[in-house]
Design an enzyme around this catalytic site. Structure first.
Site, short mmCIF file in Angstrom:
data_model
loop_
_atom_site.label_atom_id
_atom_site.label_comp_id
_atom_site.label_asym_id
_atom_site.label_seq_id
_atom_site.Cartn_x
_atom_site.Cartn_y
_atom_site.Cartn_z
N ASP A 50 -9.97 40.67 -11.58
CA ASP A 50 -10.61 40.96 -12.87
C ASP A 50 -11.69 40.04 -12.95
O ASP A 50 -11.54 38.76 -13.21
CB ASP A 50 -9.21 40.66 -13.87
CG ASP A 50 -8.52 39.57 -13.50
OD1 ASP A 50 -8.42 39.14 -12.44
OD2 ASP A 50 -7.74 39.20 -14.50
N GLU A 85 -14.14 34.97 -17.36
CA GLU A 85 -13.91 34.94 -18.90
C GLU A 85 -13.50 33.46 -19.05
O GLU A 85 -13.21 33.12 -20.30
CB GLU A 85 -12.78 35.71 -19.28
CG GLU A 85 -12.81 37.35 -19.03
CD GLU A 85 -11.35 37.99 -19.11
OE1 GLU A 85 -11.38 38.86 -19.75
OE2 GLU A 85 -10.61 37.79 -18.15
N TRP A 98 -0.04 36.58 -6.60
CA TRP A 98 -0.62 36.76 -5.32
C TRP A 98 -1.24 35.60 -5.15
O TRP A 98 -1.21 35.40 -3.66
CB TRP A 98 -1.34 38.09 -5.30
CG TRP A 98 -2.99 38.11 -5.89
CD1 TRP A 98 -3.02 37.48 -7.13
CD2 TRP A 98 -4.04 38.36 -5.14
NE1 TRP A 98 -4.57 37.66 -7.26
CE2 TRP A 98 -5.37 38.30 -6.07
CE3 TRP A 98 -4.65 38.75 -3.96
CZ2 TRP A 98 -6.59 38.35 -5.64
CZ3 TRP A 98 -6.04 39.11 -3.54
CH2 TRP A 98 -7.03 38.92 -4.51
N ASP A 99 -1.89 34.83 -5.84
CA ASP A 99 -2.46 33.50 -5.44
C ASP A 99 -1.23 32.72 -4.61
O ASP A 99 -1.65 32.00 -3.79
CB ASP A 99 -2.40 32.58 -6.91
CG ASP A 99 -3.54 33.23 -7.63
OD1 ASP A 99 -4.33 32.38 -8.05
OD2 ASP A 99 -3.38 34.25 -8.12
N ARG A 122 2.75 44.07 -16.25
CA ARG A 122 2.15 44.16 -14.95
C ARG A 122 2.55 43.27 -14.02
O ARG A 122 2.96 42.34 -14.34
CB ARG A 122 0.66 44.15 -15.35
CG ARG A 122 0.06 42.74 -15.51
CD ARG A 122 -1.49 42.83 -15.84
NE ARG A 122 -1.82 41.50 -16.01
CZ ARG A 122 -2.39 41.08 -17.38
NH1 ARG A 122 -2.05 41.77 -18.26
NH2 ARG A 122 -2.74 39.75 -17.48
N SER A 123 2.23 43.59 -12.68
CA SER A 123 2.36 42.73 -11.56
C SER A 123 1.21 42.33 -11.14
O SER A 123 0.20 42.25 -11.89
CB SER A 123 3.24 43.81 -10.51
OG SER A 123 3.50 42.92 -9.56
N GLU A 154 -12.07 27.46 -7.33
CA GLU A 154 -11.13 28.70 -7.23
C GLU A 154 -12.22 29.81 -6.34
O GLU A 154 -11.55 30.75 -5.73
CB GLU A 154 -10.95 29.30 -8.51
CG GLU A 154 -11.74 29.64 -9.34
CD GLU A 154 -11.62 30.35 -10.67
OE1 GLU A 154 -10.30 31.19 -10.60
OE2 GLU A 154 -12.01 30.34 -11.66
#
Length: 535
Positions: free
Chosen positions: A315, A514, A162-163, A208-209, A499
């Site tokens: 996340d 993290e 998605w980035d 995962r997507s 970011e």
């Protein structure tokens, strides 16, 4: 016996660009491409077994992502055999063993120097080559791609799903059509080989997507090259939709949940985030094991919730916490997210557009019907009359969650809300989310990176465009001003675009997460350049 060869890479005019020594089996994979299953790429957490666990749990490297990205110098079987032989020796050193048997992942070039005398737009355009990676195959967890691509920046060495859409907005503003084409084709390649677009092009991400932005990427290319682009990528769009809807046929009143689909009491079908592997994430192994132990809950369930949150891209955030406060209460797979379902609504409408181009009235009607059903169900379950806001829905408790977030703006972005609802959302954004540097993701202060005081470029873009769709131009203009100002000011003072930003105390760096704050940065560059390019 021939074990390795040199590949020469040339451009379309035949000019030799570089040579790379690779093992023969990688050459075979690279030549045959999709003829071989991409799942044949080594999943280090599986192939390296006990060694992988020991390296991660003993924190041999400060960043848990380092070891999964390492390049083995021989087969996993050979390395594991050596580990079993050597690990019990009195002078055994685990880090020395790893450095003997693995090549550390390449670090991005650090010789780039910002010139803050340049306008920030010029700085971004100078950065595109720095963030672009060439498709060099390697014997690691990296899934080779056929074309060059843009990485987010910082610690990342692979493309992220998605980035990339928000990065592509900047590439569009910069006139980088070929790079946009390459990235769309890379994602199409992943759909055709993996069966869906994974979180990133790493074997350990294939459970995962991420939020399904592929249709929006294709439409960027469509806007440049014309309507036939939709027709060309129609089969891949269809495959992505089938991935998200897999398991629908097995849903019943007594078995209402399967993979990423959920059947609600009225028979409506909506989607959730999920991950196929109920294990610690390889790139955050020690952290996940520690958290699962601390919760006292079923470990596999905790791992699944953590991985599902990683699929969401958020996340981590209080959106996924049962108590709205602590990561220990994470329950992502119990939640129907408003943003995911808005994206799938758009995918259904896009598939209807493809059907029109293919003169397939039956499919056109089908996808329009599916989109209408989804819209009705999403508003029915996620619009809170009490809060006058779109909230995620907890299908286990049969009620909306208590955490308002910018995910609500996706319904404005895709024009799913009524004018009255959009006006109410705008009012809430102004009172609870708007800060001196932009819009916070949620009003909750939890220490997680997708909560206050942090703000992220993709959500600013979705919110600004959503507000514009409903003529909330004054607020949209204010959000844009605040965001452009903090981006530009941080660039002028540090030479960096990062970011995420602390938009409450704008003199402080953003925190949480993290890993340390990353610079680069693909989606920040993309959204900022797109906003600056507007007339």
């Amino acid at each position: 016996m021939l074990t390795s060869v040199y590949l020469s890479f040339v451009n379309f005019s035949g000019k030799r660009l570089f040579a790379q020594k690779v093992p023969v089996f990688v050459l075979i994979w690279f030549v045959l491409g999709s003829q071989l299953p991409i799942q044949a790429q080594v999943r280090p957490e599986v192939a390296l077994g006990e060694l992988f666990k020991d390296v991660q749990m003993q924190a041999v490297f400060p960043d848990s992502k380092t070891f999964p990205d390492c390049i083995p110098l021989s087969s996993p079987e050979t390395i594991l055999q050596a580990y079993q032989t050597e690990k019990n020796k009195a002078d055994f050193n685990l880090k020395a063993f790893v450095l003997q048997h693995f090549k550390l992942p390449p670090e991005p070039a650090t010789n780039f120097k910002s010139d803050t005398a340049q306008p920030v737009s010029q700085h971004i355009n100078t950065l595109w080559p720095v963030l672009t990676r060439q498709p060099i195959p390697e014997t690691s967890s990296l899934i080779p791609l056929p074309h060059s691509y843009v990485v987010p920046g910082g610690r990342f060495r692979e493309i992220y799903y998605w980035d990339s859409y928000f990065t592509m907005l900047g590439l569009q503003a910069a006139g980088q059509t070929q790079l946009i084409q390459n990235m769309v084709d890379n994602f199409t390649f992943l759909i055709d080989t993996v069966g869906f677009i994974p979180n990133g092009n790493r074997s350990y991400y294939t459970g995962r997507s991420q939020p399904p932005f592929y249709a929006l990427m294709v439409k960027i290319l469509r806007d440049i090259k014309g309507q036939q682009v939709l027709k060309k990528y129609g089969p891949a769009l269809q495959k992505e939709y089938e991935f998200w809807m897999k398991g629908t046929a097995e849903l019943t009143e007594t078995n209402p949940v399967n993979l990423r689909v959920v059947r609600l009491p009225d028979g409506s079908i909506l989607n959730r985030y999920y991950d196929n592997f109920p294990e610690p994430r390889p790139e955050a192994y020690k952290e996940d094991v520690k958290l699962a132990q601390e919760t006292g809950r079923n470990k596999e369930e905790v791992y699944r919730h953590l991985r599902a949150a990683a699929e969401s891209g958020w996340d981590f955030t209080s959106r996924w916490f049962a108590d709205g406060k602590t990561l220990k209460t994470i329950h992502t797979t119990d939640i129907i997210p408003v943003d995911l379902n808005a994206l799938l609504y758009h995918l259904e409408l896009t598939l209807a557009e493809v059907a029109i181009l293919n003169h397939d009235t039956s499919k056109e009607n089908y996808y329009n019907q599916q989109a209408n059903k989804r819209k009705k169900a999403l508003i029915n379950y996620c619009w809170s009359k009490k809060d006058k806001y779109f909230l995620d829905y907890d299908f286990k408790t049969s009620q909306v969650t208590t955490v308002p977030s910018l995910a609500a703006t996706y319904l404005l972005f895709f024009k799913m809300a009524t004018n009255k609802q959009a006006k109410a959302v705008a009012k809430r954004l102004k009172t609870d989310f708007l800060k001196p540097g932009g819009l916070i993701s949620t009003p909750n202060h939890t220490g997680e990176q997708w909560d206050a005081p942090n703000a992220w470029a993709p959500l600013q873009w979705i919110s600004i465009q959503g507000l514009r769709n409903y003529r909330q131009h004054k607020l949209a203009k204010q959000v844009k001003h605040n965001w452009v100002e903090i981006n530009t000011r941080v660039y002028k003072s540090t030479g960096k675009l990062v970011e995420k930003y602390n938009v409450e105390a704008t003199h402080l760096e953003a925190g949480g997460g993290e890993y340390p704050l990353q610079d680069g940065f693909g989606w920040t560059n993309g959204v900022l350049l797109k906003l600056l390019s507007e007339k």
